[in-house]
Structure formats: C-alpha cells, structure tokens
Design a protein around this motif. Structure first.
Motif, PDB file in Angstrom:
ATOM      1  N   THR A  59      23.166 -13.986 -53.933  1.00 46.33           N
ATOM      2  CA  THR A  59      23.193 -15.208 -54.778  1.00 46.33           C
ATOM      3  C   THR A  59      23.529 -16.575 -53.584  1.00 46.33           C
ATOM      4  O   THR A  59      22.984 -17.683 -53.806  1.00 46.33           O
ATOM      5  CB  THR A  59      24.299 -15.456 -55.569  1.00 46.33           C
ATOM      6  OG1 THR A  59      25.695 -14.871 -54.836  1.00 46.33           O
ATOM      7  CG2 THR A  59      24.264 -14.650 -56.697  1.00 46.33           C
ATOM      8  N   SER A  60      23.911 -16.131 -52.455  1.00 43.21           N
ATOM      9  CA  SER A  60      24.056 -17.111 -51.381  1.00 43.21           C
ATOM     10  C   SER A  60      22.753 -17.126 -50.753  1.00 43.21           C
ATOM     11  O   SER A  60      22.205 -15.990 -50.325  1.00 43.21           O
ATOM     12  CB  SER A  60      25.214 -16.650 -50.580  1.00 43.21           C
ATOM     13  OG  SER A  60      25.051 -17.200 -49.315  1.00 43.21           O
ATOM     14  N   SER A  61      22.103 -18.324 -50.558  1.00 41.11           N
ATOM     15  CA  SER A  61      20.833 -18.298 -49.959  1.00 41.11           C
ATOM     16  C   SER A  61      20.801 -19.008 -48.593  1.00 41.11           C
ATOM     17  O   SER A  61      19.898 -19.691 -48.178  1.00 41.11           O
ATOM     18  CB  SER A  61      19.920 -19.100 -50.692  1.00 41.11           C
ATOM     19  OG  SER A  61      20.453 -20.556 -51.138  1.00 41.11           O
ATOM     20  N   ARG A  88      12.501 -13.161 -50.613  1.00 40.04           N
ATOM     21  CA  ARG A  88      13.063 -13.366 -51.694  1.00 40.04           C
ATOM     22  C   ARG A  88      14.159 -12.235 -51.732  1.00 40.04           C
ATOM     23  O   ARG A  88      14.150 -11.539 -51.029  1.00 40.04           O
ATOM     24  CB  ARG A  88      12.180 -12.666 -53.044  1.00 40.04           C
ATOM     25  CG  ARG A  88      11.356 -13.624 -53.731  1.00 40.04           C
ATOM     26  CD  ARG A  88      10.304 -13.117 -54.734  1.00 40.04           C
ATOM     27  NE  ARG A  88       9.507 -12.266 -53.945  1.00 40.04           N
ATOM     28  CZ  ARG A  88       8.994 -11.106 -54.539  1.00 40.04           C
ATOM     29  NH1 ARG A  88       9.294 -10.685 -55.698  1.00 40.04           N
ATOM     30  NH2 ARG A  88       7.890 -10.273 -53.770  1.00 40.04           N
ATOM     31  N   THR A  89      15.506 -12.771 -52.150  1.00 39.54           N
ATOM     32  CA  THR A  89      16.555 -11.937 -51.949  1.00 39.54           C
ATOM     33  C   THR A  89      17.366 -11.753 -53.320  1.00 39.54           C
ATOM     34  O   THR A  89      17.227 -12.860 -54.047  1.00 39.54           O
ATOM     35  CB  THR A  89      17.503 -12.697 -51.052  1.00 39.54           C
ATOM     36  OG1 THR A  89      18.806 -11.706 -50.743  1.00 39.54           O
ATOM     37  CG2 THR A  89      17.695 -13.776 -50.985  1.00 39.54           C
ATOM     38  N   SER A  90      18.213 -10.727 -53.250  1.00 46.39           N
ATOM     39  CA  SER A  90      19.077 -10.862 -54.553  1.00 46.39           C
ATOM     40  C   SER A  90      20.335 -11.389 -54.445  1.00 46.39           C
ATOM     41  O   SER A  90      21.307 -11.618 -55.040  1.00 46.39           O
ATOM     42  CB  SER A  90      19.094  -9.282 -55.117  1.00 46.39           C
ATOM     43  OG  SER A  90      19.939  -8.603 -53.937  1.00 46.39           O
ATOM     44  N   LYS A 143      20.081 -12.207 -59.936  1.00 48.59           N
ATOM     45  CA  LYS A 143      18.686 -13.193 -59.799  1.00 48.59           C
ATOM     46  C   LYS A 143      18.422 -13.320 -58.507  1.00 48.59           C
ATOM     47  O   LYS A 143      19.024 -13.194 -57.452  1.00 48.59           O
ATOM     48  CB  LYS A 143      19.208 -14.563 -60.276  1.00 48.59           C
ATOM     49  CG  LYS A 143      19.556 -14.703 -61.790  1.00 48.59           C
ATOM     50  CD  LYS A 143      19.789 -16.142 -62.298  1.00 48.59           C
ATOM     51  CE  LYS A 143      20.014 -15.913 -63.606  1.00 48.59           C
ATOM     52  NZ  LYS A 143      20.424 -17.514 -64.204  1.00 48.59           N
ATOM     53  N   ARG A 144      17.046 -13.297 -58.207  1.00 47.81           N
ATOM     54  CA  ARG A 144      16.426 -13.332 -56.851  1.00 47.81           C
ATOM     55  C   ARG A 144      16.223 -14.677 -56.400  1.00 47.81           C
ATOM     56  O   ARG A 144      15.575 -15.286 -57.126  1.00 47.81           O
ATOM     57  CB  ARG A 144      15.047 -12.630 -56.590  1.00 47.81           C
ATOM     58  CG  ARG A 144      15.452 -11.016 -57.109  1.00 47.81           C
ATOM     59  CD  ARG A 144      14.193 -10.170 -56.984  1.00 47.81           C
ATOM     60  NE  ARG A 144      13.974 -10.056 -55.591  1.00 47.81           N
ATOM     61  CZ  ARG A 144      14.264  -9.066 -54.828  1.00 47.81           C
ATOM     62  NH1 ARG A 144      15.278  -8.276 -55.095  1.00 47.81           N
ATOM     63  NH2 ARG A 144      13.990  -9.051 -53.547  1.00 47.81           N
ATOM     64  N   GLN A 145      16.507 -15.005 -55.028  1.00 49.44           N
ATOM     65  CA  GLN A 145      16.680 -16.243 -54.647  1.00 49.44           C
ATOM     66  C   GLN A 145      15.203 -16.293 -53.743  1.00 49.44           C
ATOM     67  O   GLN A 145      14.968 -15.276 -53.381  1.00 49.44           O
ATOM     68  CB  GLN A 145      17.684 -16.535 -53.723  1.00 49.44           C
ATOM     69  CG  GLN A 145      19.165 -16.837 -54.294  1.00 49.44           C
ATOM     70  CD  GLN A 145      19.262 -18.083 -55.125  1.00 49.44           C
ATOM     71  OE1 GLN A 145      18.568 -19.051 -54.917  1.00 49.44           O
ATOM     72  NE2 GLN A 145      20.058 -18.012 -56.082  1.00 49.44           N
ATOM     73  N   GLU A 146      14.668 -17.580 -53.856  1.00 48.85           N
ATOM     74  CA  GLU A 146      13.362 -17.742 -53.203  1.00 48.85           C
ATOM     75  C   GLU A 146      13.720 -18.517 -51.831  1.00 48.85           C
ATOM     76  O   GLU A 146      14.452 -19.506 -52.128  1.00 48.85           O
ATOM     77  CB  GLU A 146      12.191 -18.141 -54.021  1.00 48.85           C
ATOM     78  CG  GLU A 146      11.803 -17.117 -54.971  1.00 48.85           C
ATOM     79  CD  GLU A 146      10.211 -17.201 -54.971  1.00 48.85           C
ATOM     80  OE1 GLU A 146       9.594 -16.279 -55.685  1.00 48.85           O
ATOM     81  OE2 GLU A 146       9.629 -18.161 -54.212  1.00 48.85           O
ATOM     82  N   LEU A 147      13.195 -18.015 -50.501  1.00 45.81           N
ATOM     83  CA  LEU A 147      13.491 -18.807 -49.465  1.00 45.81           C
ATOM     84  C   LEU A 147      12.102 -18.831 -48.693  1.00 45.81           C
ATOM     85  O   LEU A 147      11.572 -18.018 -48.529  1.00 45.81           O
ATOM     86  CB  LEU A 147      14.524 -18.114 -48.544  1.00 45.81           C
ATOM     87  CG  LEU A 147      15.633 -17.581 -49.287  1.00 45.81           C
ATOM     88  CD1 LEU A 147      16.470 -16.521 -48.363  1.00 45.81           C
ATOM     89  CD2 LEU A 147      16.656 -18.802 -49.384  1.00 45.81           C
TER      90      LEU A 147
END
Lengths: 115, 288
Positions: free
Chosen positions: B178-180, B174-176, B134-138
């Motif tokens: 899991t740790s944001s 956006r990053t794949s 899942k891609r995290q949004e920052l």
C-alpha cells in the motif's frame, strides 16, 4: 476327486429316480386301487423306495393334473380329518403299460451291455 | 409354542409361497399337507411337530416343488420387513446425501477461482473472498548516457529487462504494498532505483544500450531478454533466465552456490558485453 464322483453319482441317482418314481407310484396305485398320500409313502418305504413327503405330494399333484390319476376327498368319521385318495385313470393305466414296457426294454439293454 | 400354532404358521407360510397358483389349488394343497401332518401324528402321537414339519421341508421348499412340477417359476422368499426397511432407509439416506452434495456444488460453483492479474482468490462462488491487496503502479524514466550505470535494488519479486530503443532508462512496476515509497536518484555513476520495501514486485525495465545494469535482490526471478548492455546480477535465491542477442557477444561470469547453470558460450572479444550473475540458490538458464 472322490467328492466329485460322489456328487456325480448322486446326480445320476436323482435323475434316474425321477422317471422311476412315477412308474412305482402308478404301479402301487394299480395294486391298491385307491390310496392316500401318507399311506403311499409308507407302502413305498416298505418296498424299499424312500420318498420324501415334500417330493411326493407335488408329484401326485402334477400326475393328477396330467390325467394319470384321479383324486377324491374322503373324511373318515372315526378319524376326523379329510384325506385325499388317489386312483388310476384310464390314461394312467395306459401310461403305466407304456412305462412298464419301456422300463423292461431298458433292463434288457443294460443286461446285454454288461454281459 | 403350542403344536397347533406351529402347524398353522407353517400352513400360512405354505399358502403364501403358493401365491402364483389359483386360490382353489392353494387351498387344496394346504389341506392335503395338513392331512399328512395329522396322519403322521396319529401314527406316532409322541412325535414332535417340529420333526414332522422338518421331514416335509420348509414351506417355501415344498411350495417351490409344487410350482416346478407345474412349470412355474419358484418364488423367492420375501425379505424380512426389518431388512426391507433397513435397505430402504440406507438407499434413501445415500440418495439424499448425493442430492445435498450436488446442490452445494451447483450453488457454490466455481469452488475456487483465481484471478492472477489482480491476485484475488474467490472461494465457494464468493462465500470467501481473498484479496492480496490493491496493486500500486509505479513508473518513471531517466535519461542515461552510454557507459553510465543504473542500479536497481529490490527485495522480492520478478523483473523483466529489455533493451530500450532510446537512451532513456524506464521502469514500470506493480506492487501489492500500500505504501508506494520509492527512491530514484542520480548518482555519480548514473542512477539508483531503490525498490526495497515493496512486496510482490513486478517490474519491467528498459535499459539503454551500452550502459550497465546492476540488479541486487533477495528472492526473485529475473528475465534478461536480448540485452545490449552489461549486466551484473546479485540474487540470494531464485532464477535468472537469459536470452542472448544473436548480434552481440558476451563475456560470462556465472556462479551459483546451490543449483544449476546452463551452458553459455563466452567470448573474449574486447567489445563483448560483460554478464556477471551471482546466485545463492537457484538456476541460471539459457533460454531461446
């Protein structure tokens, strides 16, 4: 090249024998009055015309259908198996006369050409 | 094989090959040929049957001569039953294989489907499903005054940089991973945004005019669109695309260890914006 010429000669010989053979068959049957296939082959061979059995019988069959020949089965009590004898019909006589005349004309033409 | 059997076999073949003719005609022909063979054997009793039959020719050949004399079409010799069944079997096998393959393709279409947005790969219509995670949004923003500097550190990814309309530095990533975990901290010079440790990064940065941007990364692609700010890029491997702003002057200092640099028109004007790019391997492109 020699092979090609040889093939051409063989083709010509085959073509010319087709009509000539019928004339010879009718002529021989006229002389013999009635004859069966096996004897016909032997007689033609004796007179210098070799015919394969597989060629002659179909030709006799067709000439009978055309009405030049008539055929009748006869069984010789001594020999046992039936034989099919051929003889000339009136149409066959007429055809023989016409073929013979035509053939004579062709020979005359050829002789004039080579003189 | 006894002589009578050979003759009977031959006559059987002949009769079969004469099948286009009426029954009575076939019978008469077969009888005449048999009569010929018997006559030949009478004349020469020691003659082998094979020789007599060979002199006649094969049954199919004799039959075809009869047919030709009557103006009928010669009959082709029938295929051996074994060959017939072999051919039939081969054709049937090929047909079944094609049918099976067709059904598989129909059942599992589309075979491969790639969703670039989510990074998902679907194979065989869902039989195999690969997900990159899942891609995290920052995202975030910070006020940044003219003359200040923002430093962005990253490892791998793609960064698109534009000029902000306000005096505010904003980032949307956006990053794949899991740790944001990210760090954005104020420094004496301005701001530090640490994006290291984030995989497959996709960032859009808006940088205020007349500030300074420093980008440092491992592998990536950097798009600089009409910058109205100074730039310093340090990248190990990748590509840097620069679209100059027509109303600005730039003083370029570009270097590539292994790769290519397009032509850029540098200015010595005192108000020219400084653009420094150091690339280990890759290309610095001049885009329009």
């Amino acid at each position: 090249m020699y092979a090609a010429m040889s093939n051409a000669n063989d083709n010509w010989r085959t073509q010319i024998r087709k009509g000539y053979l019928e004339l010879c068959i009718l002529s021989l049957i006229r002389v013999r009055k009635r004859i069966y296939g096996f004897d016909l082959i032997s007689e033609l061979e004796t007179r210098g015309l070799e015919v394969k059995e597989g060629t002659l019988y179909p030709l006799l069959n067709r000439m009978t259908s055309d009405g030049c020949l008539s055929a009748a089965w006869e069984t010789d009590n001594l020999k046992g198996h039936p034989r099919k004898f051929y003889s000339l019909t009136r149409d066959g006589q007429r055809a023989l006369g016409e073929m013979g005349s035509e053939f004579e004309s062709m020979i005359q033409v050829y002789r004039k050409l080579v003189q | 094989m006894p002589t009578d059997v050979k003759l009977e076999n031959y006559l059987s073949d002949l009769e079969r090959a004469l099948r286009p003719l009426p029954v009575s005609d076939r019978a008469e022909i077969v009888t005449e040929i048999k009569s010929h063979v018997l006559s030949a054997l009478e004349r020469e009793p020691n003659q082998p049957m094979d020789d007599v039959l060979a002199a006649l020719g094969s049954a199919e050949t004799v039959a075809n001569r009869y047919l030709l004399e009557r103006g009928a079409r010669p009959v082709k010799p029938p295929l051996s039953p074994i060959i017939k069944w072999l051919v039939f079997g081969f054709v049937a096998t090929v047909a079944m294989c094609l049918l099976f393959v067709g059904m598989l393709i129909w059942k599992f279409s589309p075979l491969v489907k790639l969703d670039e947005g989510s990074g998902q790969v679907t194979i065989l219509n869902g039989a195999i499903h690969l997900e990159k995670g899942k891609r995290q949004e920052l995202s975030g923003d910070r006020e940044l005054a003219e003359g200040k500097r923002v430093q962005v550190d990253f490892e791998n990814g793609r960064v698109e940089v534009r000029t902000a309309k306000e005096m505010k530095f904003t980032w949307r990533c956006r990053t794949s991973s899991t740790s944001s975990k990210t760090e954005s901290s104020a420094t004496a010079e301005g701001l530090l945004l640490d994006l290291r440790g984030l995989d497959d990064l996709r960032c859009e940065l808006s940088v205020p005019r007349r500030t300074q941007l420093r980008l440092a990364g491992g592998n990536g692609k950097i798009d600089l669109e009409r910058p109205k700010f100074g730039i310093e890029v340090n990248l190990s491997n990748g590509k840097v695309d620069l679209v100059p702003d027509e109303g600005e002057k730039y003083r370029y200092a570009l270097s590539v260890g292994n790769g290519k640099i397009d032509e850029f028109s540098s200015s010595d004007a005192p108000d020219a914006l400084s653009v420094k790019v150091q690339l280990g391997n890759g290309k610095i492109s001049h885009s329009e």
